[in-house]
Design a protein around this motif. Structure first.
Motif, PDB file in Angstrom:
ATOM      1  N   SER A 150       0.827  -1.201   0.000  1.00 50.95           N
ATOM      2  CA  SER A 150       0.000   0.000   0.000  1.00 50.95           C
ATOM      3  C   SER A 150       0.865   1.256   0.000  1.00 50.95           C
ATOM      4  O   SER A 150       2.023   1.236   0.406  1.00 50.95           O
ATOM      5  N   THR A 156       0.403   5.407   1.161  1.00 50.54           N
ATOM      6  CA  THR A 156      -0.457   6.327   1.907  1.00 50.54           C
ATOM      7  C   THR A 156       0.034   7.750   1.722  1.00 50.54           C
ATOM      8  O   THR A 156       1.231   8.020   1.827  1.00 50.54           O
ATOM      9  N   THR A 158      -5.169   5.932   1.884  1.00 47.82           N
ATOM     10  CA  THR A 158      -4.328   4.796   1.516  1.00 47.82           C
ATOM     11  C   THR A 158      -4.870   4.125   0.257  1.00 47.82           C
ATOM     12  O   THR A 158      -6.078   3.935   0.116  1.00 47.82           O
TER      13      THR A 158
END
Length: 85
Positions: free
Chosen positions: A60, A62, A76
């Motif tokens: 991920s 963010t 995110t």
């Protein structure tokens, strides 16, 4: 790219985290200063470039907007939400 808009005051900053890590010497970040819009609020943008091998292994990314002691605002994006290239 991370875009934040309709903010106030003008000194918010945008920063990045990849899998919870907040910096790497191999990342390139380009940030804009706050831009005053016609409605009296501000917008900011930041672009993150990371090496392809890091992106393939990332879970991920963010984007975090912070200003003084305010609670940070985070968005995110999981890598599996992005189109494959």
């Amino acid at each position: 790219m991370c875009l934040a808009n309709k903010g106030f005051p003008s000194d918010w900053t945008l920063s990045w985290m990849v899998d919870g890590s907040s910096s790497s010497s191999s990342w390139e970040e380009a940030r804009s200063p706050g831009v005053l819009e016609k409605d009296g609020r501000y917008s900011w943008s930041s672009t993150l470039r990371i090496p392809a091998d890091q992106w393939r292994n990332a879970g991920s990314v963010t984007c975090e907007a912070t200003q003084g002691s305010q609670t940070p605002v985070r968005q995110t994006l999981r890598r599996d939400q992005c189109p494959q290239s």
